[in-house]
Scaffold this active site. Structure first.
Site, PDB file in Angstrom:
ATOM      1  CB  CYS A  37      28.191  19.739  -0.181  1.00 42.37           C
ATOM      2  SG  CYS A  37      26.482  19.591  -0.742  1.00 42.37           S
ATOM      3  CB  CYS A  40      27.046  22.151  -2.660  1.00 40.25           C
ATOM      4  SG  CYS A  40      26.272  21.920  -1.051  1.00 40.25           S
TER       5      CYS A  40
END
Length: 289
Positions: A37, A40
């Site tokens: 991700c 993230c």
């Protein structure tokens, strides 16, 4: 992986203790993330920075959702990144997706005690101590400040002034040379003026001698100027300003305008907001015009 005691990884086996139990004492921000991700990874350093600023008033737990599937299922995490704030064993706030720093801080504000401004407190304490003439105590505060931020311009300048007050003029000058940029230009000029006054005072006659000369001849310009320098070295600013102004009015051309130049140096030393500067700047202006 964690860099401070306030930031740690939480797993299925440790979540109960590290997040839920801890949240009865301090709010715990849980960052649900995954290796694949990209948002993230962009968000993680920002969360870490905020957590570190709170110095233990906020804990940050990181949950790798690729590994900790039980936690993901337990809290119904459906998108990444997801950030959840826990207090008293319960989720109380949070957000999904990358968020700007201002939004994260606004979310935390109702739940977490504001982070302490340690640097600001140390500098303010040192400034107050210096103003009271408690130079050793001010120096101790500044040493702590500069251990955390050795490029703090205001801290370096005040530290140099503390060194100068105890006679470490060479070391003080070296500290002033380390100040970078123009953000503290006036304060730097003032500190350098202080060093100049202290150095000059070392080579001048004693105060008692100078006062005796002036008692015999009130128009002894050299004695008047040298007495003002001795007073500046002893932080007797009002007496020094008064003597310099009177000398300027009586003989503004003394030593190629040295009284005027020295008055301006004292203004830099004390700062524009100092009441003595306000008053004597006005008197100097009236004397000139």
């Amino acid at each position: 992986m964690s860099q401070t005691p306030y930031i740690f990884d939480a797993t299925t086996s440790s979540f109960e203790q590290l997040v839920l139990e801890n949240s009865f004492h301090k709010p715990v921000l849980v960052d649900f993330w995954a290796e694949w991700c990209a948002p993230c990874k962009a968000l993680m350093p920002l969360l870490a920075k905020i957590a570190e600023e709170y110095q233990g008033e906020l804990l940050l737990a990181k949950v790798n959702c690729d590994i900790e599937q039980d936690i993901v299922a337990r809290f119904g995490i459906r998108s990444l990144p997801t950030v959840v704030l826990f207090k008293d064993g319960q989720p109380v706030d949070g957000f999904a997706g990358a968020q700007p720093e201002s939004a994260i801080r606004a979310m935390l504000e109702p739940h977490v005690q504001a982070p302490a401004t340690v640097e600001g407190d140390l500098l303010e304490n040192a400034q107050a101590l210096f103003a009271e003439g408690r130079f050793a105590e001010a120096e101790a505060q500044l040493q702590q400040l500069l251990a955390e931020d050795n490029e703090n311009g205001a801290g370096l300048i005040l530290y140099a002034r503390c060194l100068a007050e105890r006679g470490e003029l060479g070391e003080a000058e070296a500290v002033l040379d380390a100040v970078k940029g123009d953000a503290h230009k006036q304060a730097l000029a003032g500190a350098r003026a202080q060093l100049t006054f202290l150095r000059q005072a070392n080579d001048l006659p004693e105060v008692a001698t100078l006062k005796s000369r002036l008692a015999q001849n009130a128009e002894d310009d050299e004695a008047a100027y040298q007495l003002a320098i001795q007073q500046l070295a002893r932080q007797q600013y009002e007496a020094a300003l008064d003597g310099l102004l009177k000398l300027f009015v009586r003989n503004r051309g003394y030593a190629e305008g040295l009284p005027h130049k020295t008055l301006l140096q004292v203004f830099d030393l004390l700062g524009n907001d100092h009441p003595l500067v306000t008053g004597y700047r006005r008197k100097l202006y009236q004397a000139i015009y």
